[in-house]
Design an enzyme around this catalytic site. Structure first.
Site, short mmCIF file in Angstrom:
data_model
loop_
_atom_site.label_atom_id
_atom_site.label_comp_id
_atom_site.label_asym_id
_atom_site.label_seq_id
_atom_site.Cartn_x
_atom_site.Cartn_y
_atom_site.Cartn_z
N TYR A 46 1.07 -1.22 -0.01
CA TYR A 46 -0.09 0.01 0.00
C TYR A 46 0.91 1.23 0.05
O TYR A 46 1.86 1.41 0.94
CB TYR A 46 -0.74 0.18 1.25
CG TYR A 46 -2.47 -0.12 1.04
CD1 TYR A 46 -2.98 0.76 0.14
CD2 TYR A 46 -3.16 -1.03 1.22
CE1 TYR A 46 -4.06 0.58 -0.49
CE2 TYR A 46 -4.45 -1.24 0.90
CZ TYR A 46 -5.05 -0.42 0.14
OH TYR A 46 -6.43 -0.50 -0.11
N GLU A 48 -0.47 4.78 -0.48
CA GLU A 48 -1.27 6.01 -0.86
C GLU A 48 -0.43 7.15 -0.55
O GLU A 48 0.46 7.17 0.62
CB GLU A 48 -2.40 5.93 0.29
CG GLU A 48 -3.50 5.10 -0.28
CD GLU A 48 -4.68 4.71 0.84
OE1 GLU A 48 -4.31 4.28 1.77
OE2 GLU A 48 -5.69 4.90 0.54
N ASP A 196 -5.45 13.58 -25.49
CA ASP A 196 -5.72 12.38 -24.93
C ASP A 196 -5.03 11.55 -26.04
O ASP A 196 -5.59 11.32 -27.08
CB ASP A 196 -7.05 11.87 -24.96
CG ASP A 196 -7.20 10.46 -24.50
OD1 ASP A 196 -6.17 9.57 -24.64
OD2 ASP A 196 -8.26 10.00 -24.30
N THR A 222 -3.15 6.36 -22.25
CA THR A 222 -3.31 4.98 -21.72
C THR A 222 -1.76 4.55 -22.12
O THR A 222 -1.11 4.97 -22.80
CB THR A 222 -4.18 4.02 -22.21
OG1 THR A 222 -4.21 4.20 -23.55
CG2 THR A 222 -5.54 4.32 -21.62
N LYS A 225 -1.52 0.51 -25.50
CA LYS A 225 -1.98 0.63 -26.88
C LYS A 225 -0.53 0.63 -27.65
O LYS A 225 -0.04 -0.30 -27.49
CB LYS A 225 -2.87 1.89 -27.32
CG LYS A 225 -4.15 1.58 -26.44
CD LYS A 225 -5.19 2.79 -26.87
CE LYS A 225 -6.68 2.61 -26.18
NZ LYS A 225 -6.72 3.29 -24.99
N ARG A 231 -1.83 -2.34 -18.71
CA ARG A 231 -2.95 -1.68 -18.87
C ARG A 231 -2.46 -0.42 -17.64
O ARG A 231 -2.59 -0.82 -16.53
CB ARG A 231 -4.14 -2.36 -18.58
CG ARG A 231 -4.46 -3.45 -19.41
CD ARG A 231 -5.60 -4.13 -19.18
NE ARG A 231 -6.55 -3.25 -19.95
CZ ARG A 231 -6.90 -3.38 -21.19
NH1 ARG A 231 -6.21 -4.28 -22.07
NH2 ARG A 231 -7.84 -2.43 -21.82
N1 DSN Z 1 -11.37 0.84 -25.48
C1 DSN Z 1 -10.35 1.77 -26.26
C2 DSN Z 1 -10.48 1.69 -27.57
O1 DSN Z 1 -10.74 0.46 -27.87
O2 DSN Z 1 -10.07 2.75 -28.19
C3 DSN Z 1 -10.50 3.19 -25.71
O3 DSN Z 1 -10.80 2.94 -24.16
#
Ligand code: DSN
Length: 404
Positions: A46, A48, A196, A222, A225, A231
């Site tokens: 933990y 925090e 984003d 994120t 990708k 993730r």
């Molecule tokens: N689920 C993602 C995508 O496929 O673009 C975005 O959150």
């Protein structure tokens, strides 16, 4: 592993992933090192708070992990720690975006974001997401003729609506975004520019897509990708008199989250190191080349490619209204059926709305394809040509062999 049921399911999923041709634009395959960090004992702790300011004891090593992740995130995108701050604790993209709004947009305030069917994300203010329930979306779309952004129209909209934040960076927009023009749009409306860059972060890191950092006030991403990490998500924020960095940190913790997932943060750090390597630069360039081939080959076979092509890893195909006549004399294929047919033949894609779609979101007019995952597996232009031929054959109802 001693749990036979979960072990069996993991093995089955590994096999599925190995066998399938993965064209899901938002997925990728992480390295063994990333998996090792994710599966480490760091998950037991933990922590925090932030490095040097934790609410629990025993965090000396954890602080080093988080500081290393911060250092690598700034270095990867060539950001000076004097000018930029990064919060590495968001658990994933949606909470990261909501934390930004919680920090920077008053309750009920306006978020100017692209609507879902034009390529925006749910968390860019859509009414079914928290971002559209606690704030109000000023939706924008793309130009019906060019199927790309019309910056002049956006500027007018920003002036009229005066949103608190303009959100750019999308989930189904294949083209390069002129970030300087987006900054002008935001400034014209007196708004902050939030980018984003989730879909293109790896391409930006590898120099294969324009960087938003010279123009944005806040950049979220994120990490799983094109960036090819676990993730998770990051929020970058410009450090200046407005103290946005302090607001963002408070919004993430204690505003939105409790203890950060330190195994995940360590895995992000591993991925960021990998993304700084020369081989990752080659990977990013190859990913874009492969997407070009995919778009061009499908187009040559009569499929309508939204905006006519791509500048990224992503290709959006109108499978429904394309000028196609299949062997039975029928026309195009709706997105849901297209994705089902492809899955049966081992090609995994997602059905996707296209701009100005007249079909419902659950059965839209198109499919979204991406080249990032298969490029990680070493596929090159010739392989993507074969994938395009196979997609064409399956959607036109002809039998053909599975691409290797
Ligand atoms: N689920 C993602 C995508 O496929 O673009 C975005 O959150």
């Amino acid at each position: 592993m001693k749990d036979p049921q979960i072990k069996k399911l993991i093995e089955a999923e590994k096999k599925r992933q190995r066998k399938a041709v993965n064209l899901i634009a938002s997925e990728n395959y992480v390295s063994k090192d990333v998996l090792e960090a994710l599966g480490s004992e760091l998950t037991n702790k933990y922590a925090e708070g932030y490095p040097g300011k934790r609410y629990y004891g025993g965090n000396d090593i954890i602080d080093k992990v988080e500081r290393l992740c911060v250092e690598r995130a700034l270095a990867l995108f060539k950001l000076s720690p004097h000018e930029w701050h990064v919060n590495v604790q968001p658990l994933s993209g949606s909470p990261a975006n909501v934390a930004v709004y919680a920090a920077l947009v008053p309750p009920g305030g306006k978020i100017m974001g692209m609507s879902l069917d034009h390529g925006g994300h749910l968390t860019h203010g859509h009414k079914v997401s928290a971002s559209g329930k606690f704030w109000s979306q000023v939706p924008y779309g793309i130009d019906p003729v060019t199927e790309t952004l019309n910056y002049d129209q956006l500027r007018e909209m920003a002036i009229k609506e005066a949103p608190a934040v303009v959100v750019s960076g999308y989930t189904a927009y294949p083209r390069a975004i002129d970030w300087a023009r987006m900054k002008e749009v935001a400034e014209a409306g007196g708004a902050l520019l939030m980018v984003d860059m989730s879909h293109v972060a790896g391409l930006v890191a590898g120099g294969a897509y324009p960087s938003p950092f010279p123009h944005a006030d806040v950049v979220t991403t994120t990490t799983h990708k094109t960036l090819r990490g676990p993730r998770s998500a990051l929020i970058f924020v410009r450090k200046d008199m407005r103290e946005l960095d302090k607001k963002i940190d408070k919004a993430v913790f204690p505003g939105m989250q409790g203890g950060p997932h330190m195994n995940q943060i360590a895995a992000v750090a591993v991925a960021l190191r990998e993304a700084a390597s020369p081989s990752f630069k080659r990977y990013a360039a190859q990913t874009v080349k492969n997407a070009h081939v995919l778009a061009a080959e499908l187009k040559a076979r009569g499929w309508r490619i939204i905006s006519g092509g791509t500048d990224s890893h992503l290709v959006l195909v109108d499978t429904w209204m394309s000028d196609i006549v299949n062997e039975k004399g029928g026309g195009g294929v709706p997105g849901k059926l297209a994705s089902e047919r492809l899955e049966k033949e081992g090609i995994i894609v997602n059905k996707n709305a296209i701009p100005f779609d007249r079909r419902p979101p659950a059965d839209p007019s198109g499919i979204r394809l991406g080249s990032a995952a298969e490029t990680t597996r070493g596929k090159k232009e010739k392989d993507f040509k074969r994938i395009a031929e196979r997609i064409d054959a399956i959607l036109k109802g002809k039998g053909a062999k599975r691409p290797r």
